[in-house]
Design a protein around this motif. Structure first.
Motif, short mmCIF file in Angstrom:
data_model
loop_
_atom_site.label_atom_id
_atom_site.label_comp_id
_atom_site.label_asym_id
_atom_site.label_seq_id
_atom_site.Cartn_x
_atom_site.Cartn_y
_atom_site.Cartn_z
N LEU B 14 60.11 17.46 -64.19
CA LEU B 14 59.70 18.80 -64.43
C LEU B 14 58.21 18.79 -64.43
O LEU B 14 57.70 18.20 -65.40
CB LEU B 14 60.37 19.51 -65.52
N ASP B 15 57.51 19.84 -63.75
CA ASP B 15 55.86 19.88 -63.76
C ASP B 15 55.55 21.36 -64.19
O ASP B 15 55.53 22.07 -63.24
CB ASP B 15 55.52 19.30 -62.78
N PRO B 16 55.62 21.83 -65.33
CA PRO B 16 55.36 23.27 -65.88
C PRO B 16 53.97 23.47 -65.39
O PRO B 16 53.84 24.90 -64.89
CB PRO B 16 55.69 23.31 -67.07
N GLN B 17 53.03 22.91 -65.37
CA GLN B 17 51.72 23.15 -64.77
C GLN B 17 51.73 23.47 -63.49
O GLN B 17 51.15 24.44 -62.98
CB GLN B 17 50.67 21.92 -64.99
#
Lengths: 226, 79
Positions: B14-17
């Motif tokens: 997961l890459d919230p940025q």
């Protein structure tokens, strides 16, 4: 004969900030808390070591990635390999993951926000040296304060290594994992800060259950070594 | 020899940025998907040839620049 005070070291890296609270809390729980400077290549005679929270080396590259190379971390790795008790709190947990003493990695919180609040934790295992004062299934309320606390386990993580889970996941950690131990069980890392929760005046004394378990386990080792 | 290392969050991490950047781009009116945010490390290596330089930079990536559990890397060498 009075039982001996176990000696528990607390490593200070450039950028550590919770080292003093950890030293104070261990002292309050009847351990002899010993400051360890990051440049020390050999640890003094110790019964356990704590890696504290903070922002070692400015969290450059990845949290804990640079602290892994400090002389004291090498000494802590050697201590852990000889079955020494090691507790990593917050940034200390990140350092232990980067150093390969614990599985997994800690990434930016899912919310992208720094979280600072008390969180309820479920104790998954009460049979580690860090949780003997707790009961399995018990809820502890302990503060978290981090921006990079989203735990990502390796695909082959043994579920038996999960020691704490969030009851209300503050950071998007996979499977609500808040703390894990190594396979041997002598190294534990967790994001919440037990050293900030040892006095009811600060809202909760549940952290003392974890640290008192560690002090007790360290005392047993000190006695065994006599 | 100059080298550029591209470090990316691995597929499935997961890459919230990346998600936040994607939403901001959509806000600006761009139709985008799959945004992921990584890092770039530029450096110079002392090596006799390209193969030697690549071998060194690969070891740097394995040992420090990337965390193989969560990140992948790509090495570009420039003359």
């Amino acid at each position: 004969m009075a039982s001996p005070q176990p000696r528990i070291g607390v490593v200070t890296y450039p950028g550590s900030q919770d080292d003093r609270d950890a030293l104070w809390a261990l002292g309050a729980l009847d351990a002899e808390a010993v400051p360890v400077w990051h440049e020390e290549r050999e640890l003094p005679s110790l019964d356990a070591v704590v890696l504290p929270g903070g922002f070692s080396y400015g969290d450059y590259l990845r949290c804990g990635a640079i602290a892994r190379f400090s002389p004291a971390t090498s000494a802590v790795c050697a201590f852990a390999e000889q079955d020494g008790l090691v507790l990593g709190i917050c940034n200390g947990f990140q350092v232990l993951c980067e150093a390969g003493l614990l599985p997994g990695a800690l990434l930016r919180n899912e919310s992208l926000r720094f979280v600072c609040r008390d969180v309820p934790l479920r104790v998954e295992r009460a049979d580690t040296p860090f949780t003997t004062r707790c009961d399995a299934g018990q809820t502890l309320v302990i503060p978290v304060k981090h921006g990079d606390g989203r735990y990502v386990p390796p695909p082959d993580l043994d579920p038996a290594q999960i020691v704490f889970r969030y009851r209300d996941n503050p950071n998007g950690s996979v499977d609500d994992i808040a703390g894990v131990c190594n396979e041997a069980g002598n190294v534990l890392g967790l994001m919440p800060h037990p050293e900030h929760a040892v006095d009811p005046l600060l809202g909760s004394a549940d952290g003392a259950l974890i640290l008192a378990s560690l002090v007790e386990a360290a005392r047993d080792r000190a006695l065994a070594a006599v | 020899m100059k080298a550029t290392v591209l470090v990316r969050p691995k597929a499935g991490i997961l890459d919230p940025q990346g998600d936040a950047v994607e939403r901001a781009l959509e806000h600006l009116g761009f139709a985008v998907s799959g945004a992921r945010v990584g890092k770039v490390v530029d450096l110079e290596v002392n090596a006799d040839d390209e193969a030697g330089a690549r071998e060194q930079v690969e070891r740097m990536c394995e040992q420090l620049l990337a965390n193989p559990l969560i990140e992948s890397y790509e090495i570009e060498l420039h003359g």
